[in-house]
Design a protein around this motif. Sequence first.
Motif, PDB file in Angstrom:
ATOM      1  N   ARG A  99       5.581   3.489  -2.678  1.00 21.28           N
ATOM      2  CA  ARG A  99       4.423   4.212  -2.142  1.00 21.28           C
ATOM      3  C   ARG A  99       3.849   5.160  -3.192  1.00 21.28           C
ATOM      4  NH1 ARG A  99       4.336   7.128   2.690  1.00 21.28           N
ATOM      5  NH2 ARG A  99       6.457   7.911   2.456  1.00 21.28           N
TER       6      ARG A  99
ATOM      7  N   GLY B  94       1.168   3.998  -5.355  1.00 20.63           N
ATOM      8  CA  GLY B  94      -0.152   3.834  -4.772  1.00 20.63           C
ATOM      9  C   GLY B  94      -0.366   2.439  -4.200  1.00 20.63           C
ATOM     10  N   LEU B  95       0.722   1.742  -3.871  1.00 23.30           N
ATOM     11  CA  LEU B  95       0.588   0.402  -3.298  1.00 23.30           C
ATOM     12  C   LEU B  95       0.140   0.492  -1.842  1.00 23.30           C
ATOM     13  CD1 LEU B  95       3.865  -1.242  -4.665  1.00 23.30           C
ATOM     14  CD2 LEU B  95       1.619  -1.134  -5.726  1.00 23.30           C
ATOM     15  N   ALA B  96      -0.549  -0.539  -1.399  1.00 25.07           N
ATOM     16  CA  ALA B  96      -0.997  -0.591  -0.009  1.00 25.07           C
ATOM     17  C   ALA B  96       0.215  -0.771   0.907  1.00 25.07           C
ATOM     18  CB  ALA B  96      -1.968  -1.751   0.184  1.00 25.07           C
ATOM     19  N   PRO B  97       0.111  -0.268   2.150  1.00 19.50           N
ATOM     20  CA  PRO B  97       1.267  -0.335   3.062  1.00 19.50           C
ATOM     21  C   PRO B  97       1.807  -1.753   3.243  1.00 19.50           C
ATOM     22  CG  PRO B  97      -0.453   1.017   4.000  1.00 19.50           C
ATOM     23  CD  PRO B  97      -1.014   0.450   2.746  1.00 19.50           C
TER      24      PRO B  97
ATOM     25  N   ARG C  28       1.933  -4.091   1.197  1.00 24.58           N
ATOM     26  CA  ARG C  28       2.701  -4.504   0.025  1.00 24.58           C
ATOM     27  C   ARG C  28       4.041  -3.756  -0.030  1.00 24.58           C
ATOM     28  NH1 ARG C  28       2.020  -7.664  -4.528  1.00 24.58           N
ATOM     29  NH2 ARG C  28       3.366  -6.940  -6.213  1.00 24.58           N
TER      30      ARG C  28
ATOM     31  N   PHE D 103       6.636  -6.561   0.999  1.00 30.25           N
ATOM     32  CA  PHE D 103       7.120  -7.074  -0.284  1.00 30.25           C
ATOM     33  C   PHE D 103       8.328  -6.281  -0.769  1.00 30.25           C
ATOM     34  CE2 PHE D 103       6.615  -7.913  -4.905  1.00 30.25           C
ATOM     35  CZ  PHE D 103       6.713  -9.283  -4.837  1.00 30.25           C
ATOM     36  N   HIS D 104       8.133  -4.995  -1.064  1.00 34.11           N
ATOM     37  CA  HIS D 104       9.238  -4.210  -1.624  1.00 34.11           C
ATOM     38  C   HIS D 104      10.377  -4.035  -0.628  1.00 34.11           C
ATOM     39  CE1 HIS D 104       7.883  -2.747  -5.618  1.00 34.11           C
ATOM     40  NE2 HIS D 104       6.734  -3.186  -5.150  1.00 34.11           N
ATOM     41  N   ALA D 105      10.030  -3.691   0.611  1.00 36.98           N
ATOM     42  CA  ALA D 105      11.084  -3.480   1.602  1.00 36.98           C
ATOM     43  C   ALA D 105      11.630  -4.822   2.092  1.00 36.98           C
ATOM     44  CB  ALA D 105      10.543  -2.654   2.766  1.00 36.98           C
TER      45      ALA D 105
END
Lengths: 336, 321
Positions: free
Chosen positions: A238, A241-244, A246, A250-252
């Motif tokens: 976060r 500055g990634l969109a929620p 993503r 993606f990351h989670a």
Amino acid sequence: MLRFILTRLSILIPTFIGVTLLTFAMIRLIPGDPIELLVGERGLDPARHAKLRAEMGLDRPVLEQYWHYLTGVLQGDLGKSIVTKQPVVDEFFTLFPATVELSICAMLFAVALGIPAGILAAVRRGSVFDHSVMGAALTGYSMPIFWWGLLLIILFSGILGWTPVSGRISLLYFFEPVTGFMLIDSWLSGESGAFKSAVRHLILPTVVLGTIPLAVIARQTRSAMLEVLHEDYVRTARAKGLAPWRVIGFHALRNALIPVITVIGLQVGVLFGGAVLTETIFSWPGIGKWIIDSIHRRDYPSVQGGILLIATTVIIINLLVDLVYGLINPRIRHRR
Amino acid sequence: MPLLEIDNLSVTFGGLRAVDGLDLSIDEGEVLGIVGESGSGKSVAMLAVMGLIAFPGVVRANAVRFNGRELTGLNKRERRNLTGKDIAMIFQEPMTSLNPCFTVGFQITETLKVHEGGTRNTRRERALELLSQVGIPDPERRLNSFPHQLSGGMNQRVMIAIAIACRPKLLIADEPTTALDVTIQAQILQLLLGLQREYGMALVLITHDMGVVAETAQRVSVMYAGQLVEERAAGALFTHPRHPYTHALLDALPERGRDRPRLPTIPGVVPGLYDRPSGCLFNPRCASAQADCTERVPPIESGNRGRVRCWHPLREDAVGA
Ligand SMILES: Nc1ncnc2c1ncn2[C@@H]1O[C@H](COP(=O)(O)OP(=O)(O)OP(=O)(O)O)[C@@H](O)[C@H]1O
Ligand SMILES: [Mg+2]
């Protein structure tokens, strides 16, 4: 990695022997005689009966019978069906695609619904959606397959008349099996309406068989996501500055999938168990129904061979899942 | 005009006021230290600046101006476009702050892709350049490493590389060295200061460690229980603290205790949700508290000797360094 595969494969042999022993013993523990069941009401004179028994080797001591069976298996010979006289392997592989098709569809259904539902429930933790999903999952998990199947048949086939009750495709259509997968074969046949009919036949069995995996996957995804969403690297994502979508999708999710994949693998065994019931309810001509019928007829070789092959399939799939697990989890991949 | 100007920032979690009426500003290229005990709201305040306070946290402020732009009115997307680009942040735990499932190279280029676009190749080139700038040997190979294959110090360097990837105007470092070995701590600190100068960034350095602040910061803000209690140029603050809390923090420094048998500690803990005292929040633990300190909250008094929130600030001649 190679060593990992070899260790896993070496477990196969004792597992095989265990499965042969279990099925061999259990089918013989059920009272009833295959020959009497075969001839039915008409009866048979004792001399002919004894001759048939000797032909099938059923007059030998049980231990000798087992030894005979085991040596056959080790040479790749699963014997012949008492009823149809066909090799068990042939019968199995004729029916296997039907079960595989149903199982794949059920798993796709469970994954396609379970993972998004689990993610959303975790993200909206404590919301009405979360509570509904978890409530539905608990219900789905505890619903007996027979009951659930009959309920759906009554509603969708009986009252609404939307779906057929049994079989893989309408009797109107006939074509030579190419792959054994009805969806593909009906598509290839080019007969108009055949594919649609196959789909309509698949829907209810898929839902019935997929319900328990769906419940398990949704719950596992939710709890894995809840754990992962508090991790430092999610905050880092976060902070970039990634969109929620993503950050979450993606990351989670990538991290949460690791335990979910394991659970999906374990559900494959559950799925084959459920297929036995589901196929019986929907007269689905697959392995599950075949094994049940074989048990009713005390067709010893078919039951033994069928269960052994199913067990092998489950073991191989679990092995594949372990490999996939290694692929998506770098911490495992690089460990020696 | 300051680069970042915070006017009356409050962050609450339920009834807990984690940050309470904080005013803060930082100039371009300045190094600001923020110190205070655990729980004093340092991290929360800076996460609020980053726009990273999530439900159930509530952020309120009269104004948060960055680079002449008011941040409080921005929508979420406009806000995200600044986060990680013009304002970047690194955290305390390098080993858990990077995603274990992705390579170092991916995690660096991802930031570049989101904020600057460019081609795969230019992003890769920039990632290599960043890795060598943060002192990672053999960057070509490290690009394909996963975080678990690197040490804590190396991971923190990667975090720094991600943070400075888009040449931010403000870098917030939240206890960047606390989790590292003592020998590595100094290296990382030097690296941060070097990059700060090279990029001309403003740097906010959050720490418990008064010693670190003394070596690095030009100005220091001292926070206590969510409030700013003192703020001053670093040199003056260290020689002449005016708030008794600052004085107590400095007194607890081992370097200053060489001639004393035992290090003095500050009795008690930072007040939480249910034990907030009336009047000055520090009064129960304050060595020089007087009757009126329990009655009214002291206002911030600002002058040429910085800012201090105290009814009875220490006189300059009262403390020798
Ligand atoms: N997500 C959250 N939910 C509830 N309370 C929180 C949350 N984050 C922080 N807090 C509370 O806010 C207060 C300030 O926390 P903060 O992390 O800013 O302290 P800190 O000064 O950074 O301390 P440390 O030096 O330990 O990092 C603490 O009491 C903490 O418990
Ligand atoms: Mg903190």
